[in-house]
Write an enzyme that holds these catalytic residues in place. Structure first.
Site, mmCIF file in Angstrom:
data_model
loop_
_atom_site.group_PDB
_atom_site.id
_atom_site.type_symbol
_atom_site.label_atom_id
_atom_site.label_comp_id
_atom_site.label_asym_id
_atom_site.label_seq_id
_atom_site.Cartn_x
_atom_site.Cartn_y
_atom_site.Cartn_z
ATOM 1 N N ARG B 23 16.846 -14.167 -20.508
ATOM 2 C CA ARG B 23 16.130 -13.271 -19.619
ATOM 3 C C ARG B 23 16.785 -13.126 -18.249
ATOM 4 N NH1 ARG B 23 11.178 -17.155 -20.732
ATOM 5 N NH2 ARG B 23 12.972 -18.526 -20.543
ATOM 6 N N GLN B 46 5.515 -27.670 5.410
ATOM 7 C CA GLN B 46 5.428 -26.244 5.706
ATOM 8 C C GLN B 46 6.639 -25.520 5.129
ATOM 9 O OE1 GLN B 46 4.833 -26.076 10.055
ATOM 10 N NE2 GLN B 46 2.637 -25.815 9.695
ATOM 11 N N ASN B 48 8.511 -21.772 5.791
ATOM 12 C CA ASN B 48 8.558 -20.632 6.689
ATOM 13 C C ASN B 48 9.544 -19.598 6.177
ATOM 14 O OD1 ASN B 48 6.771 -21.873 8.621
ATOM 15 N ND2 ASN B 48 8.487 -23.208 9.143
ATOM 16 N N ARG B 59 18.521 -16.682 15.666
ATOM 17 C CA ARG B 59 17.305 -17.490 15.870
ATOM 18 C C ARG B 59 17.733 -18.933 16.066
ATOM 19 N NH1 ARG B 59 12.241 -14.865 13.831
ATOM 20 N NH2 ARG B 59 12.833 -12.894 12.869
ATOM 21 N N HIS B 62 16.757 -24.798 17.424
ATOM 22 C CA HIS B 62 15.480 -25.478 17.634
ATOM 23 C C HIS B 62 15.462 -26.869 17.013
ATOM 24 C CE1 HIS B 62 13.978 -21.058 17.286
ATOM 25 N NE2 HIS B 62 14.266 -21.330 18.542
ATOM 26 N N LYS B 72 14.773 -30.118 7.875
ATOM 27 C CA LYS B 72 14.644 -28.755 7.362
ATOM 28 C C LYS B 72 15.574 -28.572 6.174
ATOM 29 C CE LYS B 72 13.424 -26.516 11.737
ATOM 30 N NZ LYS B 72 13.989 -25.926 12.968
ATOM 31 N N LYS B 167 12.855 -16.083 24.634
ATOM 32 C CA LYS B 167 12.707 -17.551 24.651
ATOM 33 C C LYS B 167 14.020 -18.242 24.268
ATOM 34 C CE LYS B 167 10.028 -21.119 22.179
ATOM 35 N NZ LYS B 167 8.944 -21.310 21.184
ATOM 36 N N ASP B 168 14.643 -17.762 23.204
ATOM 37 C CA ASP B 168 15.875 -18.411 22.750
ATOM 38 C C ASP B 168 17.051 -18.135 23.690
ATOM 39 O OD1 ASP B 168 14.734 -19.680 20.595
ATOM 40 O OD2 ASP B 168 15.322 -18.181 19.123
#
Lengths: 187, 187
Positions: B23, B46, B48, B59, B62, B72, B167-168
């Site tokens: 398939r 979490q 995201n 991005r 962080h 992460k 912000k970044d």
């Protein structure tokens, strides 16, 4: 995330809440705390991914008996799925009922499938990709299947000519002993 | 899944092992047991998802200080990311070193980012989507950032004219106090 009830007790459609920003958008698609606050399963141990080249590709319907009955959260990453579940919990008011939700790369919905439900899908478009979380490890000894066209259920699949694995095409007619549903009574 | 070491201690590239079938294909992209067997974090709370309309969207970078330093696992669902991390653990042999991996919708690689690393990406193509798992809840009080063009690190970003949030764009020059790296010594 918003949780929408479905006709089957304990099954939900999860709608993400994207936040637009300068760059596109961001959304949370899973949060253990939001899940447990909603009374849902919060711990998932495997994430699986399938790619389906043709529209009309069918995978399912699968479930695991105790000791490994699993919750699944199913999403469509691209293309479109007609995602279907069957309630196999003998003590459920909706025992043997089925329900389907269209999951697409655009609507970004997820289907929360409780323990004791069989799950499968057919693709509505070519190049359709599915991603799903499972709360238990894959356990071939606990795995069972329901045949997509078992007359017992009469699922109204929206497309014909399913491309399907030999294994999925050959699940036997529904039989409480083979299917072990009594073991799902307390699930 | 295969785990490939990188120049930064504890950071890995994870390669899925798809199995073709009638398939399309199927692959496991996360398994708690495989992770912990490899000595890596197995519990993620979490998931995201971000969508980035333009190539050159940035991005990051962080991270979260204790009590919420997070692992992460970053994947690209479509398009292409140049995914970059900085080792901010003061007791690491590669303290302040950076490393980047190209993650694309085709190569299906994932980047395992340990606790104590800053993480960010720039998109290499339009319509790029990222999905990442985090081992800790988002905690705005613990959140810190490193500015993408901080001369302290001299990251060799592959594209110019970054589309970036205010912000970044405004994270201050690297400073051990603001950045709290001493708190990452034991992480």
């Amino acid at each position: 995330m918003k949780f929408h009830a479905t006709p089957l007790d304990g099954a939900y459609v999860i709608e993400p809440e994207p936040r637009g920003d300068e760059r596109g958008w961001f959304q949370r698609v899973f949060c253990e705390r939001e899940m447990t606050d909603a009374g849902l399963e919060g711990r998932f141990v495997q994430v699986n991914n399938s790619f389906n080249a043709e529209a009309g590709t069918l995978r399912g319907l699968h479930y695991q008996l105790p000791p490994s009955p699993e919750v699944k959260i199913v999403r469509c990453l691209s293309g479109a799925l007609w995602d279907c579940i069957i309630d196999l919990r003998p003590n459920s008011a909706t025992y043997l009922g089925w329900h389907a939700v269209e999951l697409t790369g655009e609507n970004r919905l997820a289907f929360y499938v409780p323990r004791g439900f069989a799950h499968g899908f057919v693709t509505l478009r070519p190049n359709t990709e599915a991603l799903y979380l499972a709360s238990e490890f894959y356990d071939p000894n606990s795995e069972r299947g329901v045949r997509w066209n078992d007359p017992k259920f009469g699922i109204a699949w929206p497309v014909e000519g399913a491309i399907i694995s030999e294994k999925d095409a050959k699940w036997p007619d529904f039989d409480e002993d083979f299917h072990g549903v009594e073991r799902l009574r307390g699930v």
